[in-house]
Design a protein around this motif. Structure first.
Motif, PDB file in Angstrom:
ATOM      1  N   LEU A 177       8.888   2.285   2.164  1.00 58.58           N
ATOM      2  CA  LEU A 177       7.730   2.262   3.061  1.00 58.58           C
ATOM      3  C   LEU A 177       6.511   2.618   2.218  1.00 58.58           C
ATOM      4  CD1 LEU A 177       6.687   2.051   6.017  1.00 58.58           C
ATOM      5  CD2 LEU A 177       6.957   4.520   6.144  1.00 58.58           C
ATOM      6  N   LEU A 178       5.717   1.607   1.895  1.00 55.05           N
ATOM      7  CA  LEU A 178       4.605   1.764   0.964  1.00 55.05           C
ATOM      8  C   LEU A 178       3.342   2.165   1.715  1.00 55.05           C
ATOM      9  CD1 LEU A 178       4.852   1.219  -2.055  1.00 55.05           C
ATOM     10  CD2 LEU A 178       3.837  -1.024  -1.711  1.00 55.05           C
ATOM     11  N   VAL A 179       2.667   3.231   1.245  1.00 54.82           N
ATOM     12  CA  VAL A 179       1.426   3.688   1.874  1.00 54.82           C
ATOM     13  C   VAL A 179       0.353   3.799   0.798  1.00 54.82           C
ATOM     14  CG1 VAL A 179       0.325   5.548   3.194  1.00 54.82           C
ATOM     15  CG2 VAL A 179       2.712   4.961   3.633  1.00 54.82           C
ATOM     16  N   ASP A 180      -0.830   3.262   1.066  1.00 54.00           N
ATOM     17  CA  ASP A 180      -1.963   3.325   0.144  1.00 54.00           C
ATOM     18  C   ASP A 180      -2.488   4.765   0.129  1.00 54.00           C
ATOM     19  OD1 ASP A 180      -4.550   3.252  -0.957  1.00 54.00           O
ATOM     20  OD2 ASP A 180      -4.803   1.153  -0.413  1.00 54.00           O
ATOM     21  N   ALA A 181      -2.526   5.400  -1.068  1.00 51.16           N
ATOM     22  CA  ALA A 181      -2.920   6.814  -1.163  1.00 51.16           C
ATOM     23  C   ALA A 181      -4.404   7.033  -0.876  1.00 51.16           C
ATOM     24  CB  ALA A 181      -2.569   7.361  -2.549  1.00 51.16           C
ATOM     25  N   SER A 182      -5.186   5.954  -0.819  1.00 49.16           N
ATOM     26  CA  SER A 182      -6.610   6.127  -0.500  1.00 49.16           C
ATOM     27  C   SER A 182      -6.870   5.886   0.992  1.00 49.16           C
ATOM     28  CB  SER A 182      -7.469   5.173  -1.332  1.00 49.16           C
ATOM     29  OG  SER A 182      -7.144   3.836  -1.017  1.00 49.16           O
ATOM     30  N   GLN A 183      -5.980   5.136   1.658  1.00 49.48           N
ATOM     31  CA  GLN A 183      -6.214   4.797   3.072  1.00 49.48           C
ATOM     32  C   GLN A 183      -5.292   5.541   4.038  1.00 49.48           C
ATOM     33  OE1 GLN A 183      -6.109   0.569   3.728  1.00 49.48           O
ATOM     34  NE2 GLN A 183      -7.548   0.145   2.095  1.00 49.48           N
ATOM     35  N   GLY A 184      -4.140   5.951   3.559  1.00 45.71           N
ATOM     36  CA  GLY A 184      -3.201   6.647   4.442  1.00 45.71           C
ATOM     37  C   GLY A 184      -2.470   5.691   5.363  1.00 45.71           C
ATOM     38  N   ILE A 185      -1.880   6.252   6.416  1.00 38.66           N
ATOM     39  CA  ILE A 185      -1.080   5.448   7.350  1.00 38.66           C
ATOM     40  C   ILE A 185      -1.996   4.517   8.127  1.00 38.66           C
ATOM     41  CG2 ILE A 185       0.225   5.630   9.523  1.00 38.66           C
ATOM     42  CD1 ILE A 185       1.696   7.942   8.316  1.00 38.66           C
ATOM     43  N   GLN A 201       0.012  -1.079  10.942  1.00 34.01           N
ATOM     44  CA  GLN A 201       1.265  -1.789  10.696  1.00 34.01           C
ATOM     45  C   GLN A 201       2.262  -0.971   9.881  1.00 34.01           C
ATOM     46  OE1 GLN A 201      -1.293  -5.412  10.469  1.00 34.01           O
ATOM     47  NE2 GLN A 201       0.687  -6.167   9.864  1.00 34.01           N
ATOM     48  N   THR A 202       1.764   0.088   9.195  1.00 34.84           N
ATOM     49  CA  THR A 202       2.700   1.024   8.550  1.00 34.84           C
ATOM     50  C   THR A 202       3.623   1.583   9.631  1.00 34.84           C
ATOM     51  OG1 THR A 202       0.819   1.689   7.170  1.00 34.84           O
ATOM     52  CG2 THR A 202       2.832   2.966   6.949  1.00 34.84           C
ATOM     53  N   LEU A 203       2.999   1.994  10.750  1.00 35.47           N
ATOM     54  CA  LEU A 203       3.774   2.552  11.868  1.00 35.47           C
ATOM     55  C   LEU A 203       4.720   1.510  12.446  1.00 35.47           C
ATOM     56  CD1 LEU A 203       1.058   4.545  13.851  1.00 35.47           C
ATOM     57  CD2 LEU A 203       3.101   5.475  12.811  1.00 35.47           C
ATOM     58  N   ALA A 204       4.170   0.300  12.730  1.00 33.24           N
ATOM     59  CA  ALA A 204       4.969  -0.745  13.380  1.00 33.24           C
ATOM     60  C   ALA A 204       6.187  -1.104  12.528  1.00 33.24           C
ATOM     61  CB  ALA A 204       4.110  -1.984  13.630  1.00 33.24           C
ATOM     62  N   ASN A 205       5.971  -1.275  11.211  1.00 34.75           N
ATOM     63  CA  ASN A 205       7.077  -1.652  10.323  1.00 34.75           C
ATOM     64  C   ASN A 205       8.075  -0.511  10.158  1.00 34.75           C
ATOM     65  OD1 ASN A 205       6.173  -4.246   9.879  1.00 34.75           O
ATOM     66  ND2 ASN A 205       4.978  -3.715   8.078  1.00 34.75           N
ATOM     67  N   ALA A 243       0.220  12.527   2.274  1.00 34.50           N
ATOM     68  CA  ALA A 243       1.578  13.083   2.386  1.00 34.50           C
ATOM     69  C   ALA A 243       1.707  13.894   3.684  1.00 34.50           C
ATOM     70  CB  ALA A 243       1.890  13.955   1.175  1.00 34.50           C
ATOM     71  N   GLN A 244       0.640  14.674   4.008  1.00 36.96           N
ATOM     72  CA  GLN A 244       0.655  15.442   5.271  1.00 36.96           C
ATOM     73  C   GLN A 244       0.719  14.508   6.478  1.00 36.96           C
ATOM     74  OE1 GLN A 244      -2.905  17.750   4.809  1.00 36.96           O
ATOM     75  NE2 GLN A 244      -1.869  19.438   3.747  1.00 36.96           N
ATOM     76  N   GLU A 245      -0.035  13.385   6.393  1.00 38.69           N
ATOM     77  CA  GLU A 245      -0.028  12.389   7.482  1.00 38.69           C
ATOM     78  C   GLU A 245       1.374  11.810   7.681  1.00 38.69           C
ATOM     79  OE1 GLU A 245      -2.721   9.028   7.406  1.00 38.69           O
ATOM     80  OE2 GLU A 245      -4.414  10.385   7.557  1.00 38.69           O
ATOM     81  N   ILE A 246       2.030  11.470   6.562  1.00 35.41           N
ATOM     82  CA  ILE A 246       3.379  10.886   6.645  1.00 35.41           C
ATOM     83  C   ILE A 246       4.325  11.878   7.335  1.00 35.41           C
ATOM     84  CG2 ILE A 246       5.401  10.204   5.257  1.00 35.41           C
ATOM     85  CD1 ILE A 246       3.430   8.913   3.271  1.00 35.41           C
ATOM     86  N   GLU A 247       4.198  13.160   6.953  1.00 32.57           N
ATOM     87  CA  GLU A 247       5.071  14.179   7.541  1.00 32.57           C
ATOM     88  C   GLU A 247       4.778  14.366   9.031  1.00 32.57           C
ATOM     89  OE1 GLU A 247       6.890  18.033   5.688  1.00 32.57           O
ATOM     90  OE2 GLU A 247       4.817  18.451   6.249  1.00 32.57           O
ATOM     91  N   GLN A 248       3.454  14.404   9.362  1.00 31.96           N
ATOM     92  CA  GLN A 248       3.057  14.667  10.746  1.00 31.96           C
ATOM     93  C   GLN A 248       3.353  13.489  11.666  1.00 31.96           C
ATOM     94  OE1 GLN A 248      -1.105  15.615  11.126  1.00 31.96           O
ATOM     95  NE2 GLN A 248      -1.079  15.293  13.321  1.00 31.96           N
ATOM     96  N   VAL A 249       3.024  12.254  11.209  1.00 34.94           N
ATOM     97  CA  VAL A 249       3.113  11.076  12.084  1.00 34.94           C
ATOM     98  C   VAL A 249       4.523  10.492  12.106  1.00 34.94           C
ATOM     99  CG1 VAL A 249       2.200   8.759  12.514  1.00 34.94           C
ATOM    100  CG2 VAL A 249       0.671  10.562  11.710  1.00 34.94           C
ATOM    101  N   LEU A 250       5.160  10.404  10.944  1.00 35.57           N
ATOM    102  CA  LEU A 250       6.473   9.752  10.867  1.00 35.57           C
ATOM    103  C   LEU A 250       7.634  10.741  10.867  1.00 35.57           C
ATOM    104  CD1 LEU A 250       5.638   7.037   8.162  1.00 35.57           C
ATOM    105  CD2 LEU A 250       5.622   6.772  10.641  1.00 35.57           C
TER     106      LEU A 250
END
Length: 595
Positions: free
Chosen positions: A98-106, A109-113, A142-149
């Motif tokens: 699951l690839l996430v752009d480190a400048s844009q965050g989630i 479609q990151t969520l949908a995929n 990284a905090q966003e990934i932990e919180q959202v996903l």
């Protein structure tokens, strides 16, 4: 044939433009799958249109070696219109990056995929990409990934696909974390087709994943859903060059050529088994993709109708997700009503028809499929405004709705809410992912999104917002059909189904636009917008004026009046028998996307 414990099947999923194709390039380089002299950027994007637009349209697969292991990489598209390609790829995998752009965050479609991968019960490896960018903020992402996903920060890999930093460690992690495929070598053969395309020299080439049993080049195969039997011509693996092999065992991904001439037989989701010792149950397969946006495609030169039919047939072989059927229009002649998965899909297909088959086309304004319920309780699907039943026999019209997710910087929330409400949207929920970023979920009619919604979202947020949507079914709406009349005659190409509240503004816009485009005639041409027999807007293209009394000077007024009356009678007669000539450019301009 490879032992299953040494095989890893994985896919790369992300929002559009987060670096999937670049990461695929680095993996190909690191595993020495491609000669450095042949290497080019976005190596797996083979179509010219993919390379020009910088997007992946077709899912691609490739086999590479890393240490003692065989890795099957399936590169997927990121754009929401091609989500069905992603779901097909995931069915052939055990894990995803699951690839996430480190400048844009989630992004949306990151969520949908990610949810799709969870549905398929796949191992997810979160990867933060683009660490080389000055704007990269890996800690916040990284905090966003932990919180959202709900994925622990300890599991996140940090890489730069552009420079190659962290990619070797990522390949080791794939081997460690993604489970090997499960499959019984001794069972009856079952293999899943997850993509097919048409090669004019070899027929249908199918990408397959063997689930159980062994597929040998000498096997006579049976396609379980189509019920047809074929002799195998060649099986092999893409490395990424097609490399023939004798056998494919459980868990292996490769290609199959079996003298199939009709792509309809080798649809994605088809189960391939042995004709001699067939499996009892086919594999689950996929849901058929449903067309969401419709438009008419007409050749500018009417003689090219047969060429357009041949071109659509050939394109359908490579992309089974669009549909077409013949239709006629009094204004545009013979053409086809085509269904697409979304607006980008429609643009891509139209551009491929023009580019690959040298056709000049007119595309009518895009519309969506409505459900019309008659007074006798019969339901009629309406994908063309001209096939809407008469108002006397209509009970109600229902239109398709979407669940739309927008992720945006919180400073743009006001303008996005205003946009959604102006498009008849209902807010479902609003969540702050972090103090700076917010997720908006709206219920919106598809018809309101079809023209310029995506552009408006990007424009109002300076490109920072991301969008994803999924269909949620039909709901009743107050809809009317607006006809455009030229000189009292309805022009079917300009008819449209719109919400009653917006019908007058649509009618005014269309009549004003046509007044500029239609050339002057020898008599006044009224352009009217009508709902049934009620005229809601009118413009007039004024006639050429010939000064018939220029030669009269002085003398009696009756002579001038006589000449003017004669001119008036002539124009009246001409108007009664004349036909308004609408040039092709007027149709092209009036129906142009987004206008």
């Amino acid at each position: 044939m490879q032992p299953t414990k040494n095989i890893r099947n994985f896919s790369i999923i992300s929002h559009v433009d987060h670096g999937k194709s670049t990461l695929s390039d680095r993996i190909l380089e690191l595993t020495k799958a491609v000669d450095p002299r042949d290497m080019r950027a976005q190596y797996l994007d083979s179509m010219d249109i993919e390379r020009e637009r910088g997007i992946t349209i077709k899912a691609q697969n490739v086999r590479v070696r890393w240490n003692d292991h065989i890795l099957h990489l399936i590169d997927t598209p990121g754009h929401v219109d091609f989500g069905y390609e992603v779901s097909r790829s995931l069915a052939a995998c055990e894990g995803v990056l699951l690839l996430v752009d480190a400048s844009q965050g989630i992004q949306a479609q990151t969520l949908a995929n990610c949810y799709q991968a969870i549905e398929h019960d796949l191992t997810i490896i979160p990867v933060l990409n683009k660490l080389d960018l000055p704007a990269a903020d890996p800690k916040r992402c990284a905090q966003e990934i932990e919180q959202v996903l709900g994925i622990s920060q300890d599991e996140i890999m940090y890489i730069s696909a552009k420079t190659g930093d962290g990619v070797p460690e990522l390949l080791d992690t794939i081997v460690d974390r993604i489970p090997p495929p499960s499959g019984d070598e001794g069972a009856q053969l079952r293999a899943l087709i997850f993509d097919s395309y048409y090669d004019q020299y070899r027929g249908v080439v199918s990408s397959i994943r063997v689930i159980d049993g062994t597929l040998a080049s000498s096997t006579k195969v049976r396609f379980m859903h189509a019920g047809t039997q074929h002799d195998i011509e060649e099986i092999g693996a893409k490395t990424p060059v097609a490399e023939p092999v004798d056998r494919l065992g459980p868990g292996e991904v490769g290609y199959l050529i079996a003298n199939v001439r009709d792509v309809g037989e080798a649809k994605a989701g088809e189960t391939v088994t042995s004709a001699v010792n067939p499996a009892k149950e086919p594999l689950a397969g996929y849901r058929e993709p449903k067309s969401m946006v419709f438009c008419g495609l007409y050749p500018i030169d009417g003689d090219k109708f047969e060429d357009l039919r041949d071109a659509l047939e050939k394109l359908k072989l490579n992309d089974s997700s669009f549909s077409y059927e013949p239709e006629t229009s009094t204004a545009l002649g013979f053409g086809f009503r085509c269904g697409f998965l979304g607006l980008l899909h429609m643009e891509i297909i139209t551009e491929r028809l023009e580019r690959e088959f040298n056709l000049e086309l007119i595309a009518t304004a895009p519309s969506v499929a409505y459900m019309a319920y008659l007074t006798n309780n019969q339901a009629v699907r309406v994908d063309n405004p001209n096939s809407l039943p008469s108002p006397n026999s209509l009970d109600r019209i229902e239109e398709p709705y979407l669940n739309v997710t927008i992720i945006s910087p919180s400073s743009y929330v006001g303008t996005l809410m205003e946009l959604c409400q102006s498009r008849r949207g209902e807010m479902v929920k609003m969540d702050y992912l972090s103090p700076e970023r917010v997720e908006l979920i709206y219920k919106l009619p598809l018809a309101e999104m079809v023209i310029d919604f995506f552009d408006q979202v990007k424009g109002r947020t300076k490109g920072y917002a991301s969008l994803d949507y999924e269909p949620i079914g039909y709901a009743p709406s107050n809809l009317v059909k607006v006809d455009i009349l030229l000189n009292g005659v309805s022009v079917d190409a300009f008819s449209s189904i719109v919400h009653k509240d917006k019908s007058e503004s649509y009618g005014k816009k269309m009549t004003a636009k046509l007044r500029e485009l239609i050339p002057r005639q020898s008599y006044d041409v009224p352009i009217q917008a009508a709902i049934g027999s009620r005229i809601i807007s009118r413009e007039t293209v004024k006639a050429y004026r010939k000064d018939v009394i220029a030669k009269c000077y002085g003398g009696d007024i009756t002579r001038k009046r006589k000449l003017l009356e004669t001119q008036k009678e002539g124009k009246k007669r001409m108007k009664a028998i004349g036909r308004v000539e609408v040039p092709q450019e007027a149709f092209v301009s009036a129906l142009r996307l987004g206008d």
